[in-house]
Design a protein around this motif. Structure first.
Motif: not given
Length: 114
Positions: A89-96
């Motif tokens: 989930e954190g990786d997705e937030a960083l990608r966004a």
């Protein structure tokens, strides 16, 4: 200079949700004569009580070192959490966040090239 946790919170808010402060300032706000593990733990708890987080996670015991203070419950806090606690989930937030910044940079470059 901030002399209370409330004024420190105002400085964070006035600076877009993030503010660098020397540990000497946090020590003075806390009313401590010297920094040590117990004082740093108390400062961390007080910051949290006032809706503020900090980086690094373990506050330094040197008065000359700066720490980054941020408002909890914000996008900045979400990014900090994503970096500090690896997860999908954190990786997705960083990608966004990276995608938004990348898009803005591309648009600015296009405007400059016109």
């Amino acid at each position: 200079m901030s002399d209370t946790y409330e004024s420190l919170g105002e400085a964070v808010d006035d600076n877009g949700g993030v503010f660098a402060a020397p540990m000497a300032t946090l020590r003075l706000i806390n009313g401590a004569a010297r920094l040590g593990p117990g004082v740093c733990a108390t400062i961390s708890k007080e910051l949290s009580k006032h809706g503020l987080g900090h980086i690094p996670v373990k506050l330094p015991e040197s008065s000359t070192e700066d720490v980054r203070i941020f408002r909890l419950g914000t996008q900045i806090a979400d990014v900090v959490a994503a970096v500090q606690v690896p997860s999908h989930e954190g990786d997705e937030a960083l990608r966004a966040v990276g995608g938004v910044a990348s898009d803005k940079i591309s648009r600015i470059k296009a405007i400059i090239d016109e």
